[in-house]
Design an enzyme around this catalytic site. Structure first.
Site, PDB file in Angstrom:
ATOM      1  N   MET A 291      24.843  45.655  14.184  1.00 59.73           N
ATOM      2  CA  MET A 291      23.640  44.860  14.419  1.00 59.73           C
ATOM      3  C   MET A 291      22.596  45.664  15.192  1.00 59.73           C
ATOM      4  SD  MET A 291      22.244  42.089  13.617  1.00 59.73           S
ATOM      5  CE  MET A 291      23.160  40.572  13.326  1.00 59.73           C
TER       6      MET A 291
ATOM      7  N   GLU B 109      43.142  39.598  31.035  1.00 58.81           N
ATOM      8  CA  GLU B 109      42.701  38.241  31.373  1.00 58.81           C
ATOM      9  C   GLU B 109      41.530  37.784  30.513  1.00 58.81           C
ATOM     10  OE1 GLU B 109      43.304  40.611  33.617  1.00 58.81           O
ATOM     11  OE2 GLU B 109      44.676  39.811  35.139  1.00 58.81           O
TER      12      GLU B 109
ATOM     13  N   PHE C   9      43.494  42.956  50.216  1.00 59.11           N
ATOM     14  CA  PHE C   9      43.871  43.536  48.922  1.00 59.11           C
ATOM     15  C   PHE C   9      43.689  42.494  47.810  1.00 59.11           C
ATOM     16  CE2 PHE C   9      47.227  44.396  45.707  1.00 59.11           C
ATOM     17  CZ  PHE C   9      46.656  45.551  45.172  1.00 59.11           C
ATOM     18  N   GLN C  10      43.028  42.882  46.748  1.00 60.74           N
ATOM     19  CA  GLN C  10      42.731  42.005  45.606  1.00 60.74           C
ATOM     20  C   GLN C  10      41.982  40.744  46.026  1.00 60.74           C
ATOM     21  OE1 GLN C  10      46.366  41.599  43.198  1.00 60.74           O
ATOM     22  NE2 GLN C  10      45.699  43.385  42.011  1.00 60.74           N
TER      23      GLN C  10
ATOM     24  N   LYS D 219      46.925  31.675  48.113  1.00 65.20           N
ATOM     25  CA  LYS D 219      48.377  31.799  47.911  1.00 65.20           C
ATOM     26  C   LYS D 219      49.168  30.945  48.890  1.00 65.20           C
ATOM     27  CE  LYS D 219      52.124  35.016  47.244  1.00 65.20           C
ATOM     28  NZ  LYS D 219      52.552  36.412  47.051  1.00 65.20           N
TER      29      LYS D 219
END
Lengths: 187, 581
Positions: B480, B50, B112-113, B162
């Site tokens: 760097m 993602e 969940f999630q 959802k």
């Protein structure tokens, strides 16, 4: 090759004057809007002295009174950052315009002997406070006023033993009576 | 009024907004939306992570000027977007992120999630929404696009439970007017105050040593033409920030190139000695100013910015102008043209002085025919693309070399994470940019450390046949950090050595991409030529460069421009140059 520097040029800095400011914010009364505001203060490192929130006569608008300490640049940034929030309708710093400040405090104080009771009663009268609950050994006192008055009252009760204390934080509103005289400063 | 499920409403509103590409990765809570996308006419890019999806949408947005759209599922899907959103937020990139959330009745149950995505992303988005009623869904999506692209642009996140995506409802797409009216507290200032513009014009006429300090705001506002007109009219030299690269052609005689920490000697000298600094769409970042008390110590400052909070934030400004840069510049030019003025004569001495500084210390490096110098790679990339490619960069030394040694000539040409400094940004951003501008050559200049942070998405570029080129400036170091350790920590190279790394050629091949490598300077050009001839797959080019090359000049963090470390001279070592005004 290092040349010696005789004079270092500096940008002229405006003097820093730290002051207490009262900022009044009108916001859309949406879910999570208060978190947005407190988050802003936390993430940018501004210190809130008090924050009071409540819905207004318009049910979809809430009014938040924030008391904050900082120099002019910090205060200016706070106001700008508050204005930047999508749900903010209006932000005003009312510190320098005529306004009314109030705080409400509920104090549970130990009463002890009769002498103490009398003394507390006297203080309650002087400060135009109210006793709202009485138990065998405590008074619960309600008092309103600006921060200085509240602080003074609490200090005077301290020797008796304060059992518990609840404060609302400062509420403030500009004085309509002075509106025309100060209209320019209100932006 | 039509009756549709929430997921289909989302698709309809996205179509109404003119969306053509969506980047993302599905999961449980966003499945319903992906089901609706299955029949929708979008280009749907399935990424492998993602974060890469967010950077691709960001690259797409920066390259095209349109709003980028990214989708992810609840919980880890959404938290993986966080770095991408923060990157876009810092650089004012318009994004709309749509994340799935657990069904409403599960919210707050540690389902969940489940994660509090609106809470997590609040400080790194311009605004965010949790949809709690399907009736609000069309308006919220339109508000999100409106907020993302107007004013100072930024990412906006919409968290959709959802059950709302599954629920059916009648709906209507709100009109532009309804969207504006629904946001009574949101009114970006675009016009610019006339009194201040007039004052600015007076300051410009009076100035003896003016400098235009130009940031990304000019690019976002589409004001490059106006900027050029102003500079040419008033003969004021132009220095750009890293974000402002491309706003003003770097081949122009008035170009001073970048200022600040890795700015050119002449840009920093000009700013240090200026008596007027005109900041246009820039925000006085610490990487630009160094020690703020000694930044442009004698200059009056005019600051043009659409964000009032950017003005007098880090530095006190003499003439603040809040407004859209394009509008303000147009008005300023008009104001300046009202009275005749001998600009050439007024600037003669100042431009001569600047020419002298340019000749004294041009941007340079020590050339070699034994090892590949990273700067040489960038120069060759510039030559082979004739300066016409879109360049993206990760973060680190390679980013600065890409900024310094490629000469940018048009807006939206150099895409990099200037504000947040997100390693791993360059490659996915290049994929997004190539999708937005398929006619352009798009090249990601990456570091070996930076590239590997989003390396999984080579698969995405192969799958959709996105022919980006990745040029890895491979010094087997977090370069760097190593440079800072060399300069400021007695060369104690703590946790910077990346000598254990994949064979990037084989790695590219294993993904189905093309892998190429150059180890010697004379191989650089042929390898780049070969890469340019491939147009159906991504090409990964491993440039094995001088391991301990430093980015110079450099103003150490928090120091004054006076303490600038210059390019290595005959002694081969950086020397401190004290600038005297």
């Amino acid at each position: 090759m290092e040349q010696e520097i005789k004079t270092v040029k500096l940008r002229p800095e405006p003097p820093k004057r730290i002051g207490r400011h009262i900022i009044v914010v009108r916001v859309q009364h949406n879910f999570g809007v208060l978190t947005r505001i407190t988050n802003l203060f936390a993430s940018r490192g501004y210190n809130i002295e008090s924050l009071t929130v409540g819905v207004t006569h318009e049910p979809n608008i809430a009014r938040i009174t924030i008391v904050v300490k900082g120099d002019e640049r910090v205060i200016e940034q706070i106001i700008k950052q508050l204005r930047k929030l999508i749900e903010t309708l209006r932000v005003r710093d009312i510190t320098t315009i005529p306004h009314i400040e109030r705080e409400l405090v509920l104090i549970k104080v130990h009463t002890g002997d009769e002498k103490a009771r009398d003394e507390i009663m006297r203080l309650v009268n002087i400060f135009r406070a109210k006793i709202v609950d009485v138990s065998i050994d405590t008074y619960t006192i309600e008092v309103t006023g600006d921060t200085n008055k509240i602080e003074a009252f609490i200090d005077l009760l301290r020797p008796f033993g304060i059992k518990d204390l609840a404060r609302t934080g400062t509420l403030a509103i500009s004085r309509e009576s002075a509106k025309y005289k100060y209209a320019k400063q209100i932006e | 009024m039509a009756v549709k499920r929430g997921a289909d409403i989302i698709v309809d509103v996205l179509l109404a907004e003119g969306v053509d590409t969506i980047f993302g990765l599905p999961g449980g809570a966003i499945m319903e939306v992906y089901d609706a996308l299955f029949d929708a006419p979008f280009r749907n890019i399935l990424t492998r992570h993602e974060q890469a999806a967010a950077h691709m949408a960001d690259g797409y947005a920066r390259a095209s000027g349109k709003v980028g759209v990214v989708m992810a599922t609840s919980g880890p899907g959404a938290t993986n977007l966080v770095t991408g959103l923060a990157t876009a937020f810092m650089d004012s990139v318009p994004l709309v992120a749509i994340t799935g959330q657990v069904p409403r009745h599960y919210i707050g149950t540690d389902a969940f999630q489940e994660a509090d995505v609106v809470g997590i992303t609040r400080p790194i988005t311009k605004h965010n929404f949790l949809v709690t009623d399907i009736k609000d869904l069309p308006l919220i999506i339109r508000q999100a696009f409106y907020i993302a692209r107007t004013g100072r642009p930024g990412p906006v996140l919409i968290d959709v439970p959802k059950d709302i995506t599954q629920q059916k409802s009648d709906y209507r797409i709100p009109t532009d007017d309804e969207v504006e009216k629904s946001l009574p507290g949101y009114k970006p200032h675009v016009e610019g105050n006339y009194v201040q513009i007039k004052k600015a014009a007076e300051f410009i006429r009076k100035a003896k040593r003016p400098v235009l300090y130009v940031g990304g705001g000019v690019i976002i506002s589409g004001a490059s033409e106006e900027l050029k007109e102003l500079a040419e009219l008033t003969k004021i030299p132009v220095t750009t920030t890293n974000m402002g690269k491309g706003a003003f052609p770097e081949t122009h005689p008035l170009a001073l190139h970048m200022l600040g920490m890795h700015g050119t000697y002449y840009a920093n000298m000009a700013v240090y000695n200026a008596d007027l600094l005109i900041a246009v769409g820039a925000r006085f970042d610490d990487r630009v100013t160094g020690k703020i008390q000694e930044f442009a110590p004698e200059a009056k400052i005019i600051h043009i910015d659409i964000d009032p909070a950017s003005i007098s934030k880090n530095i006190t400004v003499d003439v603040p102008i809040v407004g859209d840069v394009k509008n303000v510049l147009k008005k300023l030019i008009k104001e300046l043209k009202k009275k005749p003025f001998e600009w050439e004569k007024a600037r003669e001495a100042w431009l001569k002085q600047i020419e002298k500084w340019k000749n004294e210390h041009p941007l340079t490096y020590e050339k070699s025919d034994k090892v590949i110098k990273p700067q040489y790679v960038i120069e060759e990339v510039y030559n082979i693309t004739k300066g016409d490619a879109i360049i993206t960069a990760g973060v680190g030394q390679h980013q600065m070399w890409a900024a310094m040694f490629y000469k940018y000539s048009f807006p939206r040409q150099f895409l990099n994470s200037g504000g947040l400094g997100t390693m791993g940004y360059g490659f996915p951003a290049a994929v997004g940019a190539k999708i937005a501008r398929p006619e352009k050559e798009v090249i990601a200049i990456e570091g070996d450390g930076s590239f590997i942070m989003n390396i999984q998405d080579i698969a995405t570029a192969v799958q959709y046949r996105i022919p980006v080129k990745v040029v890895i400036i491979n010094n087997e170091f977090l370069g760097m950090v190593r440079q800072w350790q060399e300069f400021f920590y007695d060369s104690r190279y703590a946790s910077v050595c990346l000598s254990v790394q994949p064979d990037f050629v084989k790695l590219a091949e294993s993904f189905g991409a093309v892998g190429l490598r150059a180890k010697k300077p004379k191989e650089v050009r042929p390898v780049l030529e070969e890469a340019m001839s491939i147009n159906d797959r991504p090409v990964i080019i491993d440039m094995v460069v001088d391991r301990e090359e430093n980015v110079l000049p450099m103003v150490p963090a928090g120091k004054s421009y006076r303490e600038m470390l210059l390019s290595p001279g005959e002694k081969g070592k950086a020397e401190t140059m004290y600038l005297v005004g």
